[in-house]
Design a protein around this motif. Structure first.
Motif, PDB file in Angstrom:
ATOM      1  N   ASN A 206      63.848  11.042  62.137  1.00  0.00           N
ATOM      2  CA  ASN A 206      64.612  12.285  61.627  1.00  0.00           C
ATOM      3  C   ASN A 206      64.462  12.997  60.808  1.00  0.00           C
ATOM      4  O   ASN A 206      63.454  12.859  59.633  1.00  0.00           O
ATOM      5  N   VAL A 207      64.693  13.889  61.239  1.00  0.00           N
ATOM      6  CA  VAL A 207      64.540  15.720  60.280  1.00  0.00           C
ATOM      7  C   VAL A 207      64.980  15.303  58.680  1.00  0.00           C
ATOM      8  O   VAL A 207      64.006  14.643  57.525  1.00  0.00           O
ATOM      9  N   ASP A 208      65.962  14.236  58.465  1.00  0.00           N
ATOM     10  CA  ASP A 208      66.120  13.649  56.830  1.00  0.00           C
ATOM     11  C   ASP A 208      65.710  13.338  56.455  1.00  0.00           C
ATOM     12  O   ASP A 208      65.021  13.353  55.136  1.00  0.00           O
ATOM     13  N   ARG A 209      64.946  11.595  57.072  1.00  0.00           N
ATOM     14  CA  ARG A 209      63.836  11.159  56.527  1.00  0.00           C
ATOM     15  C   ARG A 209      62.687  11.952  55.935  1.00  0.00           C
ATOM     16  O   ARG A 209      62.354  11.655  55.426  1.00  0.00           O
ATOM     17  N   MET A 210      62.008  12.579  57.025  1.00  0.00           N
ATOM     18  CA  MET A 210      60.756  13.448  56.951  1.00  0.00           C
ATOM     19  C   MET A 210      61.051  14.270  55.893  1.00  0.00           C
ATOM     20  O   MET A 210      59.685  14.042  54.622  1.00  0.00           O
ATOM     21  N   VAL A 211      62.042  14.853  56.315  1.00  0.00           N
ATOM     22  CA  VAL A 211      61.951  15.769  54.339  1.00  0.00           C
ATOM     23  C   VAL A 211      61.890  14.740  53.035  1.00  0.00           C
ATOM     24  O   VAL A 211      60.652  14.946  51.847  1.00  0.00           O
TER      25      VAL A 211
ATOM     26  N   ALA B  89      58.286  20.221  39.589  1.00  0.00           N
ATOM     27  CA  ALA B  89      59.308  20.525  39.145  1.00  0.00           C
ATOM     28  C   ALA B  89      60.293  21.659  40.155  1.00  0.00           C
ATOM     29  O   ALA B  89      60.771  21.249  40.475  1.00  0.00           O
ATOM     30  N   PHE B  90      58.885  21.801  41.024  1.00  0.00           N
ATOM     31  CA  PHE B  90      59.296  22.723  42.155  1.00  0.00           C
ATOM     32  C   PHE B  90      59.693  21.774  43.360  1.00  0.00           C
ATOM     33  O   PHE B  90      60.934  22.945  43.867  1.00  0.00           O
ATOM     34  N   VAL B  91      58.932  20.528  43.502  1.00  0.00           N
ATOM     35  CA  VAL B  91      59.828  20.288  44.237  1.00  0.00           C
ATOM     36  C   VAL B  91      61.378  19.294  44.459  1.00  0.00           C
ATOM     37  O   VAL B  91      62.369  19.548  44.520  1.00  0.00           O
ATOM     38  N   GLY B  92      61.580  19.015  43.069  1.00  0.00           N
ATOM     39  CA  GLY B  92      62.995  18.911  42.434  1.00  0.00           C
ATOM     40  C   GLY B  92      63.597  20.174  43.271  1.00  0.00           C
ATOM     41  O   GLY B  92      65.084  19.786  43.477  1.00  0.00           O
ATOM     42  N   ALA B  93      63.448  21.081  42.397  1.00  0.00           N
ATOM     43  CA  ALA B  93      64.489  22.341  42.057  1.00  0.00           C
ATOM     44  C   ALA B  93      64.709  22.816  43.985  1.00  0.00           C
ATOM     45  O   ALA B  93      65.924  22.623  44.078  1.00  0.00           O
TER      46      ALA B  93
ATOM     47  N   GLN C 147      68.516  22.517  45.347  1.00  0.00           N
ATOM     48  CA  GLN C 147      69.036  23.503  46.119  1.00  0.00           C
ATOM     49  C   GLN C 147      69.637  23.751  47.324  1.00  0.00           C
ATOM     50  O   GLN C 147      70.729  23.923  47.906  1.00  0.00           O
ATOM     51  N   ALA C 148      68.849  22.721  47.800  1.00  0.00           N
ATOM     52  CA  ALA C 148      68.786  22.282  49.024  1.00  0.00           C
ATOM     53  C   ALA C 148      70.592  21.442  49.586  1.00  0.00           C
ATOM     54  O   ALA C 148      71.204  21.616  50.327  1.00  0.00           O
ATOM     55  N   SER C 149      70.646  20.642  48.380  1.00  0.00           N
ATOM     56  CA  SER C 149      71.952  19.713  48.194  1.00  0.00           C
ATOM     57  C   SER C 149      72.834  20.659  48.247  1.00  0.00           C
ATOM     58  O   SER C 149      73.948  20.296  48.491  1.00  0.00           O
ATOM     59  N   PHE C 150      72.402  21.570  48.174  1.00  0.00           N
ATOM     60  CA  PHE C 150      74.225  22.601  47.635  1.00  0.00           C
ATOM     61  C   PHE C 150      74.111  23.615  48.759  1.00  0.00           C
ATOM     62  O   PHE C 150      75.112  24.054  48.659  1.00  0.00           O
ATOM     63  N   THR C 151      73.258  24.329  49.150  1.00  0.00           N
ATOM     64  CA  THR C 151      72.819  25.013  50.027  1.00  0.00           C
ATOM     65  C   THR C 151      72.762  24.963  51.496  1.00  0.00           C
ATOM     66  O   THR C 151      73.206  24.953  52.362  1.00  0.00           O
ATOM     67  N   GLY C 152      72.311  23.644  51.929  1.00  0.00           N
ATOM     68  CA  GLY C 152      72.264  22.708  52.932  1.00  0.00           C
ATOM     69  C   GLY C 152      70.601  23.791  53.726  1.00  0.00           C
ATOM     70  O   GLY C 152      70.390  23.978  54.714  1.00  0.00           O
ATOM     71  N   PHE C 153      70.010  25.017  52.978  1.00  0.00           N
ATOM     72  CA  PHE C 153      68.700  25.587  53.304  1.00  0.00           C
ATOM     73  C   PHE C 153      67.283  24.669  53.230  1.00  0.00           C
ATOM     74  O   PHE C 153      67.621  24.284  51.994  1.00  0.00           O
ATOM     75  N   CYS C 154      66.465  24.471  53.711  1.00  0.00           N
ATOM     76  CA  CYS C 154      65.915  23.419  53.472  1.00  0.00           C
ATOM     77  C   CYS C 154      64.045  24.088  54.206  1.00  0.00           C
ATOM     78  O   CYS C 154      64.922  23.574  55.573  1.00  0.00           O
TER      79      CYS C 154
ATOM     80  N   ARG D   8      63.628  15.287  65.897  1.00  0.00           N
ATOM     81  CA  ARG D   8      64.619  14.789  66.081  1.00  0.00           C
ATOM     82  C   ARG D   8      65.391  15.257  65.060  1.00  0.00           C
ATOM     83  O   ARG D   8      65.106  14.734  63.626  1.00  0.00           O
ATOM     84  N   PRO D   9      66.634  15.885  65.136  1.00  0.00           N
ATOM     85  CA  PRO D   9      67.622  16.002  63.914  1.00  0.00           C
ATOM     86  C   PRO D   9      68.234  15.285  63.712  1.00  0.00           C
ATOM     87  O   PRO D   9      68.434  13.957  63.693  1.00  0.00           O
ATOM     88  N   GLY D  10      68.545  15.810  61.916  1.00  0.00           N
ATOM     89  CA  GLY D  10      69.424  14.593  61.375  1.00  0.00           C
ATOM     90  C   GLY D  10      70.511  14.949  61.388  1.00  0.00           C
ATOM     91  O   GLY D  10      71.601  15.856  61.650  1.00  0.00           O
ATOM     92  N   SER D  11      71.657  14.090  60.404  1.00  0.00           N
ATOM     93  CA  SER D  11      72.895  14.364  59.853  1.00  0.00           C
ATOM     94  C   SER D  11      72.909  15.431  58.955  1.00  0.00           C
ATOM     95  O   SER D  11      74.057  16.157  57.887  1.00  0.00           O
ATOM     96  N   ALA D  12      72.350  15.291  57.860  1.00  0.00           N
ATOM     97  CA  ALA D  12      71.601  16.412  56.463  1.00  0.00           C
ATOM     98  C   ALA D  12      71.196  17.934  56.871  1.00  0.00           C
ATOM     99  O   ALA D  12      71.844  18.325  56.203  1.00  0.00           O
ATOM    100  N   PHE D  13      70.531  18.406  57.516  1.00  0.00           N
ATOM    101  CA  PHE D  13      70.004  19.468  57.834  1.00  0.00           C
ATOM    102  C   PHE D  13      70.181  20.028  59.141  1.00  0.00           C
ATOM    103  O   PHE D  13      69.482  19.759  60.082  1.00  0.00           O
TER     104      PHE D  13
END
Length: 66
Positions: free
Chosen positions: A2-7, A34-38, A42-49, A61-66
């Motif tokens: 799913n999307v979450d695991r792929m990300v 550093a860019f990937v970590g940042a 931000q995705a953990s706080f905003t949900g935007f990836c 296939r969609p996941g539950s996080a994104f």
């Protein structure tokens, strides 16, 4: 997969690639890690990836996080 695991897989591959390139060629490659970590932080706080949006658009296939 799913999307979450792929990300997470892509982010992990990018960080490992960055560390390897920094070890072999130039420490400036750590900027990529550093860019990937940042972006993950931000995705953990905003949900935007951006990668999650791209993966959804191509039909992963969609996941539950994104």
């Amino acid at each position: 997969m799913n999307v979450d695991r792929m990300v997470m897989a892509v982010a992990g591959a990018m960080v490992l690639s960055s560390v390897t390139l920094a070890y072999l060629f130039s420490p400036w490659w750590m900027a990529l890690a550093a860019f990937v970590g940042a972006n993950m932080l931000q995705a953990s706080f905003t949900g935007f990836c951006p990668l999650a949006l791209i993966l959804k658009r191509i039909g992963v296939r969609p996941g539950s996080a994104f």
